[in-house]
Write an enzyme that holds these catalytic residues in place. Structure first.
Site, short mmCIF file in Angstrom:
data_model
loop_
_atom_site.label_atom_id
_atom_site.label_comp_id
_atom_site.label_asym_id
_atom_site.label_seq_id
_atom_site.Cartn_x
_atom_site.Cartn_y
_atom_site.Cartn_z
N GLN A 161 78.17 -41.28 -8.92
CA GLN A 161 78.14 -41.43 -10.39
C GLN A 161 79.34 -42.31 -10.81
O GLN A 161 79.74 -43.15 -10.03
CB GLN A 161 78.15 -40.07 -11.09
CG GLN A 161 76.85 -39.29 -10.95
CD GLN A 161 76.69 -38.63 -9.60
OE1 GLN A 161 77.56 -37.94 -9.15
NE2 GLN A 161 75.56 -38.83 -8.96
N LYS A 177 78.33 -49.04 -5.18
CA LYS A 177 79.30 -48.45 -4.24
C LYS A 177 78.77 -48.46 -2.82
O LYS A 177 79.52 -48.67 -1.88
CB LYS A 177 79.58 -47.00 -4.63
CG LYS A 177 80.41 -46.85 -5.85
CD LYS A 177 80.59 -45.39 -6.21
CE LYS A 177 79.35 -44.70 -6.68
NZ LYS A 177 78.88 -45.06 -8.00
N GLY A 193 72.10 -42.38 -5.88
CA GLY A 193 71.18 -43.20 -5.07
C GLY A 193 71.91 -44.46 -4.69
O GLY A 193 71.98 -45.39 -5.48
N HIS A 194 72.51 -44.45 -3.52
CA HIS A 194 73.29 -45.61 -3.09
C HIS A 194 72.42 -46.54 -2.27
O HIS A 194 72.00 -46.21 -1.17
CB HIS A 194 74.52 -45.16 -2.27
CG HIS A 194 75.49 -44.37 -3.08
ND1 HIS A 194 76.55 -43.69 -2.55
CD2 HIS A 194 75.56 -44.18 -4.42
CE1 HIS A 194 77.23 -43.12 -3.52
NE2 HIS A 194 76.64 -43.39 -4.66
N ASP A 253 76.09 -46.50 -10.57
CA ASP A 253 75.21 -47.62 -10.22
C ASP A 253 75.99 -48.94 -10.10
O ASP A 253 75.44 -50.01 -10.35
CB ASP A 253 74.08 -47.80 -11.24
CG ASP A 253 73.29 -46.53 -11.43
OD1 ASP A 253 73.03 -45.87 -10.41
OD2 ASP A 253 72.96 -46.19 -12.57
P1 IMP Z 1 72.47 -35.29 -13.73
O1 IMP Z 1 73.63 -35.70 -12.87
O2 IMP Z 1 71.15 -35.39 -13.01
O3 IMP Z 1 72.68 -33.96 -14.36
O4 IMP Z 1 72.34 -36.35 -14.94
C1 IMP Z 1 73.33 -36.41 -15.97
C2 IMP Z 1 73.51 -37.84 -16.45
O5 IMP Z 1 74.13 -38.60 -15.41
C3 IMP Z 1 72.20 -38.57 -16.76
O6 IMP Z 1 72.44 -39.46 -17.84
C4 IMP Z 1 71.92 -39.36 -15.50
O7 IMP Z 1 71.12 -40.49 -15.75
C5 IMP Z 1 73.32 -39.73 -15.09
N1 IMP Z 1 73.45 -39.92 -13.63
C6 IMP Z 1 73.47 -38.99 -12.68
N2 IMP Z 1 73.63 -39.54 -11.46
C7 IMP Z 1 73.74 -40.86 -11.66
C8 IMP Z 1 73.95 -41.97 -10.77
O8 IMP Z 1 74.07 -41.84 -9.55
N3 IMP Z 1 74.01 -43.17 -11.37
C9 IMP Z 1 73.91 -43.36 -12.71
N4 IMP Z 1 73.71 -42.35 -13.56
C10 IMP Z 1 73.63 -41.11 -13.05
#
Ligand code: IMP
Length: 423
Positions: free
Chosen positions: A225, A19, A43-44, A16
């Protein structure tokens, strides 16, 4: 940017970082933009010409008509969500079908993977990860277990392969006593999405990239991420399931380490985290609320409140070393415009012991801060570094010195235009 090289743009904390906006500003310089890890958990958000778009699986280079975009082998893709995302862009007038190539080696997220994601979270109880619920963990687990389906599978005998994997998942869900779900409508859209995906070039993107690099083309690898959510180096088990670091660019696109050029590390002027897991800089007071409110820190995928705190130099130093960051990009500086003082976490402390190195497990650590004066003025209208207020310039100098890495770009607002390159 060098010809025949892959530059990487990586979120280096908890994701977040913004990017999407930066990659969109960068794309004019590159021939190809490629995603190498993650899936619709990302979610960009990109805002330009007054329009807001949230990209999940599609690279941010899609807005630039002349560019090739690649979803690489290291990604996981949900056909139904991909279809919804792509159709929205098509409706807004963007031509995708020739400019978006999908690796046949990327893995498919099934509707039952999403149910498994929920079931595993329930089973974990109070230790839940707080996932985005998009089936990321179950899909990458099956990739490693060698039982998963890849994009290339949709081209041959797919109904049989799909039915076999779905049956396996249903059995797993029964074993978990998680039977109260109904995926019929989701599955209908998902199968429609599979057909829709066939209208895109499903290719050996790795070989395309080799040829492009040999021909002197430039590639931008767009991270998803952040480093602290990396499966190996993040705050395990509160992480995502892919390799979000620069090493993941090589495995997730099939390019060699010596093809990597610049590594841009992107961070915010403060810190945020979504989901569970330790976060030593988290502020539970009104300062944290104020950062969230001004920074609009709510998850782009799930809408959840993001946890907020001051900038974390322990995490940043670790991330810079892990990724080999050559240039830093600081986002959302304007969010701190109204604060009297700004803090920076310089160490972690637990049981009286202070460390500047990232511990194996950050649970129970508290942040040790240094305090700097705020700049107390509006940065959003600035267009060049020469206009920076002194206290803001001092904040940048302080960070550069502590991190031993240049901050070459500073963002002062959500619009593309509010991006200042430093000399
Ligand atoms: P997952 O990727 O859905 O398995 O989530 C695992 C962890 O990564 C959780 O704490 C999510 O909130 C975090 N997470 C996954 N994708 C993002 C992102 O794009 N931005 C911020 N946190 C993320």
């Amino acid at each position: 940017m060098a010809k025949g090289k892959v530059d990487a743009l990586l979120g280096i904390v908890f994701g977040d970082e913004g990017k999407g906006k930066v990659v969109d500003c960068f794309t004019p310089k590159y021939d190809i933009v490629a995603r190498f890890a993650g899936g619709p958990n990302a979610g960009h958000t990109i805002i330009f010409e007054g329009k807001k778009f949230v990209l999940r699986s599609i690279p941010s280079g899609i807005f630039d008509e002349g560019k090739l975009n690649i979803i690489g082998n290291g990604c996981v893709i949900a056909p139904d969500l991909f279809m919804a995302e792509a159709k929205e862009l098509e409706a807004a007038g963007y031509n995708l079908k020739t400019r978006l190539h999908i690796s046949k080696r990327a893995h498919l997220i099934l509707p039952t993977h999403r149910v498994l994601d929920r079931a595993y979270e329930v089973a974990k109880g109070k230790n839940k990860v707080g996932t985005t619920g998009k089936g990321i963990g179950p899909t990458y687990s099956e990739k490693a277990a060698r039982t998963s389906l890849r994009v290339g599978d949709i081209l041959e005998n797919f109904p049989e392969k799909y039915a076999a994997l779905k049956n396996r998942h249903e059995q797993m869900l029964k074993d978990l006593h998680y039977t109260d779900y109904d995926i019929r409508e989701e599955e209908r859209l998902w199968l429609e999405g599979v057909e829709y995906m066939k209208s895109f070039p499903l290719t050996d993107t790795e070989i395309e990239l080799h040829k492009a690099l040999k021909a002197g083309k430039s590639v931008l690898a767009e991270g998803a991420q952040g480093t602290m959510l990396d499966i190996d180096h993040g705050t395990y088990p509160f992480v995502s399931s892919s390799s979000t670091c620069s090493g993941g660019v090589c495995t997730g696109l099939g390019v060699a380490p010596n093809a990597i050029g610049e590594i841009f590390g992107i961070f915010k002027a403060y810190s945020t985290r979504v989901g569970s897991g330790p976060f030593p800089v988290e502020l539970f007071d009104e300062t944290g609320d104020k950062i969230r409110e001004i920074g609009n820190e709510y998850g782009a995928v799930t809408g959840r409140n993001r946890r907020c705190g001051w900038v974390d130099l322990v995490a940043l130093k670790y991330a810079i070393a892990l990724n080999g960051v050559t240039q830093l990009i600081m986002m959302k500086s304007d969010v701190l415009d109204t604060f009297d003082t700004i803090k920076a976490c310089v160490a972690y402390k637990k049981d009286g012991v202070i460390t500047e190195d990232m511990p194996y497990d950050t649970e129970g650590y508290e942040a040790v801060y240094e305090e700097l004066p705020g700049w107390k003025s509006d940065l959003t209208h600035l267009t060049s570094e020469s206009q920076f207020p002194k206290a803001f310039q001092d904040y940048i100098d302080y960070l550069e010195k502590a991190l031993e890495t240049p901050i070459t770009i500073v963002s002062v607002g959500p619009d593309r235009a509010q991006t200042i390159e430093r000399a």
